[in-house]
Design a protein around this motif. Structure first.
Motif, PDB file in Angstrom:
ATOM      1  N   TYR A   9       0.909  -1.421   0.479  1.00 19.62           N
ATOM      2  CA  TYR A   9       0.073   0.192   0.134  1.00 19.62           C
ATOM      3  C   TYR A   9       0.844   1.155   0.110  1.00 19.62           C
ATOM      4  CZ  TYR A   9      -3.906  -3.174   1.938  1.00 19.62           C
ATOM      5  OH  TYR A   9      -5.252  -3.955   1.063  1.00 19.62           O
ATOM      6  N   PHE A  10       0.680   1.991  -0.765  1.00 22.15           N
ATOM      7  CA  PHE A  10       2.044   3.728  -0.376  1.00 22.15           C
ATOM      8  C   PHE A  10      -0.175   4.529  -0.679  1.00 22.15           C
ATOM      9  CE2 PHE A  10       4.209   7.044  -2.880  1.00 22.15           C
ATOM     10  CZ  PHE A  10       4.700   6.697  -2.017  1.00 22.15           C
ATOM     11  N   PHE A  11       0.385   5.848   0.417  1.00 18.72           N
ATOM     12  CA  PHE A  11      -0.648   6.668   0.057  1.00 18.72           C
ATOM     13  C   PHE A  11       0.534   7.818   0.497  1.00 18.72           C
ATOM     14  CE2 PHE A  11      -2.840   3.077   2.039  1.00 18.72           C
ATOM     15  CZ  PHE A  11      -3.890   3.065   0.925  1.00 18.72           C
ATOM     16  N   PHE A  12      -0.313   8.897  -0.212  1.00 19.08           N
ATOM     17  CA  PHE A  12       0.028  10.122   0.267  1.00 19.08           C
ATOM     18  C   PHE A  12      -1.143  11.502   1.220  1.00 19.08           C
ATOM     19  CE2 PHE A  12       2.027  10.378  -4.024  1.00 19.08           C
ATOM     20  CZ  PHE A  12       3.241  10.908  -3.505  1.00 19.08           C
ATOM     21  N   PHE A  13      -0.461  11.064   2.446  1.00 25.94           N
ATOM     22  CA  PHE A  13      -1.912  12.040   3.780  1.00 25.94           C
ATOM     23  C   PHE A  13      -1.646  12.796   4.092  1.00 25.94           C
ATOM     24  CE2 PHE A  13       1.426   9.269   5.702  1.00 25.94           C
ATOM     25  CZ  PHE A  13       1.161   9.343   6.637  1.00 25.94           C
ATOM     26  N   THR A  18      -7.381  10.064   7.265  1.00 21.97           N
ATOM     27  CA  THR A  18      -6.353   9.240   6.415  1.00 21.97           C
ATOM     28  C   THR A  18      -4.937   9.519   6.393  1.00 21.97           C
ATOM     29  OG1 THR A  18      -6.814  11.745   4.706  1.00 21.97           O
ATOM     30  CG2 THR A  18      -5.377   9.869   4.022  1.00 21.97           C
ATOM     31  N   THR A  19      -4.966  10.320   7.951  1.00 17.70           N
ATOM     32  CA  THR A  19      -3.211   9.478   8.588  1.00 17.70           C
ATOM     33  C   THR A  19      -3.549   7.773   9.454  1.00 17.70           C
ATOM     34  OG1 THR A  19      -2.001  10.987   8.797  1.00 17.70           O
ATOM     35  CG2 THR A  19      -1.971   9.426  10.364  1.00 17.70           C
ATOM     36  N   GLU A  20      -5.350   7.563   9.526  1.00 16.33           N
ATOM     37  CA  GLU A  20      -5.946   6.732  10.671  1.00 16.33           C
ATOM     38  C   GLU A  20      -5.848   5.386   9.202  1.00 16.33           C
ATOM     39  OE1 GLU A  20      -9.399   4.727  12.726  1.00 16.33           O
ATOM     40  OE2 GLU A  20      -9.429   7.153  13.033  1.00 16.33           O
ATOM     41  N   ILE A  21      -6.281   5.861   7.652  1.00 15.39           N
ATOM     42  CA  ILE A  21      -6.809   5.286   7.126  1.00 15.39           C
ATOM     43  C   ILE A  21      -5.424   4.529   7.061  1.00 15.39           C
ATOM     44  CG2 ILE A  21      -7.623   4.518   5.005  1.00 15.39           C
ATOM     45  CD1 ILE A  21      -9.738   6.544   5.168  1.00 15.39           C
ATOM     46  N   TYR A  22      -4.261   5.099   6.231  1.00 14.46           N
ATOM     47  CA  TYR A  22      -3.094   4.335   5.518  1.00 14.46           C
ATOM     48  C   TYR A  22      -2.612   3.683   6.752  1.00 14.46           C
ATOM     49  CZ  TYR A  22       1.994   4.774   4.942  1.00 14.46           C
ATOM     50  OH  TYR A  22       3.035   4.494   5.171  1.00 14.46           O
ATOM     51  N   THR A  23      -2.619   4.237   8.241  1.00 17.32           N
ATOM     52  CA  THR A  23      -2.314   3.024   9.279  1.00 17.32           C
ATOM     53  C   THR A  23      -3.029   1.678   9.422  1.00 17.32           C
ATOM     54  OG1 THR A  23      -1.751   4.915  11.116  1.00 17.32           O
ATOM     55  CG2 THR A  23      -1.535   2.429  11.180  1.00 17.32           C
ATOM     56  N   LEU A  24      -4.759   1.562   8.765  1.00 20.21           N
ATOM     57  CA  LEU A  24      -5.172   0.340   9.004  1.00 20.21           C
ATOM     58  C   LEU A  24      -4.982   0.011   8.075  1.00 20.21           C
ATOM     59  CD1 LEU A  24      -8.511   1.593   9.994  1.00 20.21           C
ATOM     60  CD2 LEU A  24      -7.339   0.538  11.573  1.00 20.21           C
ATOM     61  N   GLU A 112      -0.289   6.334  14.945  1.00 21.06           N
ATOM     62  CA  GLU A 112      -0.347   7.113  14.149  1.00 21.06           C
ATOM     63  C   GLU A 112       0.176   8.080  14.131  1.00 21.06           C
ATOM     64  OE1 GLU A 112      -4.486   8.590  14.671  1.00 21.06           O
ATOM     65  OE2 GLU A 112      -5.417   6.350  14.222  1.00 21.06           O
ATOM     66  N   GLU A 113       1.175   8.055  13.117  1.00 22.01           N
ATOM     67  CA  GLU A 113       2.017   9.693  12.576  1.00 22.01           C
ATOM     68  C   GLU A 113       3.367   9.309  13.342  1.00 22.01           C
ATOM     69  OE1 GLU A 113       0.311  13.177  13.763  1.00 22.01           O
ATOM     70  OE2 GLU A 113      -1.336  12.827  12.035  1.00 22.01           O
ATOM     71  N   LYS A 114       3.682   8.100  13.744  1.00 20.31           N
ATOM     72  CA  LYS A 114       4.406   7.365  14.488  1.00 20.31           C
ATOM     73  C   LYS A 114       5.489   5.829  13.654  1.00 20.31           C
ATOM     74  CE  LYS A 114       4.536   9.837  18.821  1.00 20.31           C
ATOM     75  NZ  LYS A 114       4.270   9.718  19.995  1.00 20.31           N
ATOM     76  N   ALA A 115       6.342   5.758  13.464  1.00 19.99           N
ATOM     77  CA  ALA A 115       7.060   4.101  13.679  1.00 19.99           C
ATOM     78  C   ALA A 115       6.243   3.588  14.476  1.00 19.99           C
ATOM     79  CB  ALA A 115       8.452   4.615  12.959  1.00 19.99           C
ATOM     80  N   PRO A 116       6.127   2.777  13.924  1.00 20.42           N
ATOM     81  CA  PRO A 116       5.501   1.334  14.768  1.00 20.42           C
ATOM     82  C   PRO A 116       6.440   0.626  15.639  1.00 20.42           C
ATOM     83  CG  PRO A 116       5.822   0.362  12.234  1.00 20.42           C
ATOM     84  CD  PRO A 116       6.005   2.100  11.725  1.00 20.42           C
ATOM     85  N   GLU A 117       6.118   0.550  16.423  1.00 18.27           N
ATOM     86  CA  GLU A 117       7.183  -0.348  17.672  1.00 18.27           C
ATOM     87  C   GLU A 117       6.906  -2.039  17.847  1.00 18.27           C
ATOM     88  OE1 GLU A 117       8.080  -0.120  21.951  1.00 18.27           O
ATOM     89  OE2 GLU A 117       7.745   1.657  21.713  1.00 18.27           O
ATOM     90  N   LEU A 118       8.127  -1.802  17.660  1.00 19.07           N
ATOM     91  CA  LEU A 118       8.518  -3.600  18.144  1.00 19.07           C
ATOM     92  C   LEU A 118       8.201  -4.113  19.062  1.00 19.07           C
ATOM     93  CD1 LEU A 118       9.477  -6.247  15.900  1.00 19.07           C
ATOM     94  CD2 LEU A 118      11.827  -5.658  16.924  1.00 19.07           C
ATOM     95  N   GLY A 119       8.028  -4.893  19.054  1.00 18.53           N
ATOM     96  CA  GLY A 119       7.873  -5.563  20.659  1.00 18.53           C
ATOM     97  C   GLY A 119       7.619  -7.463  21.176  1.00 18.53           C
ATOM     98  N   CYS A 146       5.551  -4.746   3.062  1.00 15.46           N
ATOM     99  CA  CYS A 146       4.491  -3.657   2.989  1.00 15.46           C
ATOM    100  C   CYS A 146       4.081  -1.989   3.219  1.00 15.46           C
ATOM    101  CB  CYS A 146       3.526  -4.668   4.149  1.00 15.46           C
ATOM    102  SG  CYS A 146       3.109  -6.327   3.395  1.00 15.46           S
ATOM    103  N   GLY A 147       5.320  -1.378   3.342  1.00 13.39           N
ATOM    104  CA  GLY A 147       5.639  -0.823   3.405  1.00 13.39           C
ATOM    105  C   GLY A 147       5.138   0.794   4.658  1.00 13.39           C
ATOM    106  N   PHE A 148       6.273   0.292   4.895  1.00 18.26           N
ATOM    107  CA  PHE A 148       6.401   1.099   6.593  1.00 18.26           C
ATOM    108  C   PHE A 148       7.895   0.975   6.125  1.00 18.26           C
ATOM    109  CE2 PHE A 148       3.294  -1.865   8.262  1.00 18.26           C
ATOM    110  CZ  PHE A 148       2.754  -1.266   9.683  1.00 18.26           C
ATOM    111  N   ALA A 149       8.177   2.043   6.721  1.00 15.74           N
ATOM    112  CA  ALA A 149       9.383   3.052   6.247  1.00 15.74           C
ATOM    113  C   ALA A 149      10.623   2.843   7.199  1.00 15.74           C
ATOM    114  CB  ALA A 149       9.257   4.617   5.914  1.00 15.74           C
ATOM    115  N   LYS A 150       9.983   2.657   8.547  1.00 21.25           N
ATOM    116  CA  LYS A 150      10.206   2.766   9.648  1.00 21.25           C
ATOM    117  C   LYS A 150      10.085   1.676  10.748  1.00 21.25           C
ATOM    118  CE  LYS A 150      12.181   6.417  10.526  1.00 21.25           C
ATOM    119  NZ  LYS A 150      12.663   7.909  11.165  1.00 21.25           N
ATOM    120  N   ILE A 151      11.153   1.103  11.614  1.00 20.98           N
ATOM    121  CA  ILE A 151      10.683   0.269  12.369  1.00 20.98           C
ATOM    122  C   ILE A 151      11.834   0.792  13.952  1.00 20.98           C
ATOM    123  CG2 ILE A 151      10.075  -1.418  13.068  1.00 20.98           C
ATOM    124  CD1 ILE A 151       8.610  -1.342  11.156  1.00 20.98           C
ATOM    125  N   SER A 152      10.562   1.433  15.221  1.00 20.49           N
ATOM    126  CA  SER A 152      10.809   1.799  16.013  1.00 20.49           C
ATOM    127  C   SER A 152      10.887   0.455  17.176  1.00 20.49           C
ATOM    128  CB  SER A 152      10.612   2.611  17.084  1.00 20.49           C
ATOM    129  OG  SER A 152       8.661   2.532  17.565  1.00 20.49           O
TER     130      SER A 152
END
Length: 198
Positions: A9-13, A18-24, A112-119, A146-152
């Motif tokens: 998935y690739f979006f501009f937001f 729209t950010t929530e839609i992107y995250t989902l 939302e608006e932050k890199a997903p966090e790995l645990g 799958c489109g994530f640019a960064k992981i924290s």
């Protein structure tokens, strides 16, 4: 590292909705399961409840994790499997060996608006066998595909083993400070990031 199938998935937001839609969309794009050389990662299910409770009910693990209750009861296990593991802001995998043994959990907490966090955490009998690194590399690779640019990620500063896993998997330490809330309030925590190669 791992075999996973996902839609890209690739979006501009530029607004919250729209950010929530992107995250989902990214949540839904993540693979249902991932196969690695020695492990199989899939959604936690009720068959895992007994092993999950037994392995998670460990004070040594609880002391290193901000979100794992202790004592860890069967009710906690069932609640995690049925309500939390694949919630809209979570994408969690049960970690299984090739012979089907449940050995731990790994996943992404989506923000939302932050890199997903790995645990992740592994049951104590499975420490030191390279499973954490193998699972981490596979999940990070799948997320980037799958489109994530960064992981924290984060780890308590005294948790040298977890920090070694993150660094071996390509994470770079970005900060270290005292946590300001939750179970680890006042505890020194190291923060890490990994960015998708361009």
């Amino acid at each position: 590292v791992g075999v996973a199938t996902c839609m890209f998935y690739f979006f501009f937001f530029n607004d919250t909705a729209t950010t929530e839609i992107y995250t989902l969309a990214l949540h839904d794009a993540l693979p249902i399961s991932i196969q690695t050389e020695r492990l199989f990662l899939r959604a936690p299910d009720l068959a895992d409840a007994s092993a999950l409770r037994q392995l998670a009910n460990n004070k040594s693990i609880h002391e290193m994790l901000a979100r794992l209750p202790y004592p860890y009861t069967n009710e906690h296990a069932l609640d995690f499997i049925t309500k939390l593991a694949r919630a809209k802001d979570e994408h969690t995998y049960a970690i299984l060996t090739k012979n089907g043994d449940f050995i731990g959990v790994i996943g992404l907490h989506l923000k939302e608006e932050k890199a997903p966090e790995l645990g992740y955490w592994l049951g104590q009998p499975y420490w030191g066998l390279g499973y954490a690194g193998e699972a981490t590399k596979a999940v990070v690779e799948a997320a980037f595909d799958c489109g994530f640019a960064k992981i924290s990620a984060r780890a308590i500063a005294v948790n040298a083993a977890s920090i070694r896993v993150l660094e071996k998997c390509g994470f770079i330490k970005t900060d270290q400070k005292l946590d300001d809330c939750g179970e680890h309030k006042g505890v020194s925590v190291a923060f890490f990031e990994q960015t998708r190669a361009k």
